[in-house]
Motif scaffolding. Structure first.
Motif, PDB file in Angstrom:
ATOM      1  N   ALA A 195       0.698  -1.293   0.133  1.00 48.41           N
ATOM      2  CA  ALA A 195       0.004   0.172   0.220  1.00 48.41           C
ATOM      3  C   ALA A 195       0.671   0.804   0.214  1.00 48.41           C
ATOM      4  N   THR A 196       1.470   1.339   0.553  1.00 46.46           N
ATOM      5  CA  THR A 196       2.521   2.784   0.535  1.00 46.46           C
ATOM      6  C   THR A 196       4.628   2.219   0.331  1.00 46.46           C
ATOM      7  N   GLY A 197       4.402   0.886  -0.391  1.00 49.01           N
ATOM      8  CA  GLY A 197       5.816   0.714  -0.891  1.00 49.01           C
ATOM      9  C   GLY A 197       7.019   0.698  -0.116  1.00 49.01           C
ATOM     10  N   GLU A 198       6.524   0.812   1.429  1.00 50.32           N
ATOM     11  CA  GLU A 198       7.743   1.131   1.561  1.00 50.32           C
ATOM     12  C   GLU A 198       8.158  -0.548   2.600  1.00 50.32           C
ATOM     13  N   LEU A 199       9.691  -0.633   2.589  1.00 42.68           N
ATOM     14  CA  LEU A 199      10.081  -1.889   3.543  1.00 42.68           C
ATOM     15  C   LEU A 199       9.732  -1.602   5.243  1.00 42.68           C
ATOM     16  N   PRO A 200       8.742  -2.087   5.587  1.00 48.93           N
ATOM     17  CA  PRO A 200       9.468  -1.880   7.483  1.00 48.93           C
ATOM     18  C   PRO A 200       9.772  -2.023   8.143  1.00 48.93           C
ATOM     19  N   VAL A 201      10.472  -1.031   8.916  1.00 49.94           N
ATOM     20  CA  VAL A 201      12.099  -1.899   9.857  1.00 49.94           C
ATOM     21  C   VAL A 201      11.635  -3.178  10.799  1.00 49.94           C
ATOM     22  N   GLU A 202      10.351  -3.227  11.271  1.00 52.69           N
ATOM     23  CA  GLU A 202       9.581  -3.235  12.078  1.00 52.69           C
ATOM     24  C   GLU A 202       9.662  -5.055  12.345  1.00 52.69           C
ATOM     25  N   GLN A 203       9.483  -5.781  10.942  1.00 46.93           N
ATOM     26  CA  GLN A 203       9.416  -6.490  10.944  1.00 46.93           C
ATOM     27  C   GLN A 203      10.759  -7.835  11.216  1.00 46.93           C
ATOM     28  N   TYR A 204      12.189  -6.389  10.949  1.00 46.16           N
ATOM     29  CA  TYR A 204      13.140  -7.247  10.959  1.00 46.16           C
ATOM     30  C   TYR A 204      13.694  -7.931  12.901  1.00 46.16           C
ATOM     31  N   ARG A 205      12.642  -7.286  13.238  1.00 44.13           N
ATOM     32  CA  ARG A 205      13.378  -7.089  14.241  1.00 44.13           C
ATOM     33  C   ARG A 205      12.546  -8.374  15.563  1.00 44.13           C
ATOM     34  N   PRO A 238      19.139 -15.551  16.555  1.00 44.09           N
ATOM     35  CA  PRO A 238      20.469 -15.323  16.667  1.00 44.09           C
ATOM     36  C   PRO A 238      20.603 -16.305  16.011  1.00 44.09           C
ATOM     37  N   ARG A 239      20.105 -16.974  14.719  1.00 45.46           N
ATOM     38  CA  ARG A 239      20.551 -18.012  14.163  1.00 45.46           C
ATOM     39  C   ARG A 239      20.868 -17.330  12.498  1.00 45.46           C
ATOM     40  N   THR A 240      20.845 -16.027  12.421  1.00 48.48           N
ATOM     41  CA  THR A 240      20.328 -15.122  11.239  1.00 48.48           C
ATOM     42  C   THR A 240      22.142 -15.266  10.725  1.00 48.48           C
ATOM     43  N   ARG A 241      22.314 -15.369   9.482  1.00 48.91           N
ATOM     44  CA  ARG A 241      24.505 -15.277   9.217  1.00 48.91           C
ATOM     45  C   ARG A 241      23.998 -14.076   8.923  1.00 48.91           C
ATOM     46  N   LEU A 242      22.833 -14.078   7.926  1.00 49.10           N
ATOM     47  CA  LEU A 242      23.277 -12.692   6.850  1.00 49.10           C
ATOM     48  C   LEU A 242      21.700 -12.158   6.696  1.00 49.10           C
ATOM     49  N   VAL A 243      21.702 -10.932   6.471  1.00 47.42           N
ATOM     50  CA  VAL A 243      20.453  -9.645   6.169  1.00 47.42           C
ATOM     51  C   VAL A 243      21.038  -9.537   4.588  1.00 47.42           C
ATOM     52  N   ALA A 244      20.102  -9.669   3.696  1.00 47.29           N
ATOM     53  CA  ALA A 244      20.437  -8.970   2.049  1.00 47.29           C
ATOM     54  C   ALA A 244      18.952  -7.392   2.131  1.00 47.29           C
ATOM     55  N   VAL A 245      19.602  -6.957   1.880  1.00 50.44           N
ATOM     56  CA  VAL A 245      18.403  -5.561   1.780  1.00 50.44           C
ATOM     57  C   VAL A 245      19.534  -4.872   0.276  1.00 50.44           C
TER      58      VAL A 245
END
Length: 396
Positions: free
Chosen positions: A141-151, A156-163
């Motif tokens: 609806a806004t075209g944005e990438l909400p930051v809140e979802q990343y939390r 602790p097992r995340t090795r990489l975030v691609a953005v």
């Protein structure tokens, strides 16, 4: 500080053909100094890098100059700049190298806003390693990438975030630093696709929180060649598969085969050209910051003009992109296939893209991929208000 657009346009030979070039996201036209630098390097004796004779030393100097230029452009250090044929190839290289240490239970986080070159390599190496893939969703609806979802996505097992630093499809500029802070707090690394963003605004990889930042020179007036930038300390523990006699040090061990010296000469010329856009004085890094700030301001005004004009047209739907955006706008003409819209504009000398522009996940989520995606007008600092009006009149 403003831009002398007439002076700038005169430095792009291709513009003399009269086409309206609104496909910067697909690749900008090269500036004359870039063309001259590439031709000059090919007319001069060079050889594989070495110290035994002058041609060998020249090629080494070309490589060193290009590393320094890209470092100035994005705020890195020359020792952290690795070159390759494309952002896609470099991302696959980094993905394959990083994933050697991944296994079941590990996770990577990718975004549905990204170009597929910053999605598929990570999905594929994660699957090969038995790791899980988690998806960040764009707000359609806004075209944005909400930051809140990343939390919630990052753990602790995340090795990489691609953005992405900016969407090549709709222009959205995500809050990369906030996303990177979430990733780093969990001990994950961050790979930022800067292919679209670098052309349109000042770049500082440290301020973004990027562990890796990839960019392609042909999106900012240069040749078809790319670079991925990281701190030397980030490169140091990584060892890709390579030929035994090839260089063992970083960043050289990430560059397969003999580099394209002529294209690297063109990259240096492109960075120098960008540094001179505004006429500012000082160091090259300082001039780049001033010039890219001026270019961003100018492009923002053109984008506002285009958005206002599009919103006034009955039967045209603009895809939303949030508050902070690059000057890249996607739209559809109601009842018309985007390919047909682009073709009819092309008949009037107006060059736009159509389809999904490799942002396949976004268009799939938006339900538009099966019906042709959209039409993209991507502005650059050599475009003018008159060209925007020409597009609007053609759409009418």
């Amino acid at each position: 500080m403003s831009l002398d657009v007439a002076r700038i346009r005169s430095a792009y030979p291709a513009l003399a053909e009269g086409f309206v070039q609104f496909d910067g996201a697909g690749g900008t036209q090269p500036a004359e100094p870039v063309i001259a630098a590439i031709a000059g390097a090919m007319r001069t004796a060079v050889s594989n890098r070495g110290s035994a004779h002058e041609p060998a030393r020249r090629s080494g100097e070309i490589v060193a100059a290009a590393r320094s230029a890209v470092a100035d452009l994005v705020g890195g250090v020359p020792e952290g700049v690795a070159f390759g044929p494309s952002a896609t190839a470099l991302t696959y290289l980094v993905a394959r190298t990083l994933s050697r240490g991944w296994g079941p239970g590990d996770e990577v986080v990718v975004s549905r806003l990204d170009h597929d070159a910053n999605v598929r390599p990570w999905v594929q190496v994660a699957e090969a390693a038995g790791a899980s893939v988690r998806w960040a969703e764009a707000d359609l609806a806004t075209g944005e990438l909400p930051v809140e979802q990343y939390r919630e996505l990052v753990g602790p097992r995340t090795r990489l975030v691609a953005v992405t630093a900016a969407s090549n499809a709709i222009g959205t500029v995500p809050a990369v630093r906030e996303i990177a802070d979430v990733a780093h707090a969990a001990g994950a690394q961050v790979y930022v696709d800067g292919v679209h963003a670098t052309a349109h605004r000042p770049t500082d990889v440290a301020a973004l929180g990027a562990d890796f930042y990839v960019t392609s020179a042909y999106k900012w007036s240069g040749p078809h060649y790319a670079a991925v930038v990281a701190d030397p300390a980030v490169w140091e523990p990584l060892h890709p598969a390579k030929l035994v006699p090839s260089p063992a040090g970083a960043p050289d061990r990430f560059e397969f085969g003999t580099l394209s010296f002529e294209l690297l000469a063109g990259i240096t010329a492109a960075v120098d050209f960008l540094a001179g856009l505004s006429g500012a004085d000082g160091s090259r890094r300082g001039r780049l910051l001033a010039s890219m700030t001026a270019a961003a301001d100018y492009e923002s005004r053109l984008a506002a003009q285009l958005l206002t004009g599009l919103s006034a047209l009955d039967g045209v739907t603009v895809l939303p992109a949030g508050g902070d955006r690059c000057p890249t706008i996607s739209f559809r003409v109601d009842g018309q296939d985007p390919a047909e819209t682009a073709r009819r504009l092309g008949e009037q000398g107006i060059c736009v893209s159509h389809g999904d522009y490799y942002a396949a996940e976004y268009f799939e989520a938006a339900g538009l991929r099966a019906t042709g995606g959209a039409v993209r007008a991507s502005l650059y600092h050599y475009n003018t208000a008159d060209e925007v009006d020409r597009l609007l009149e053609a759409l009418k």
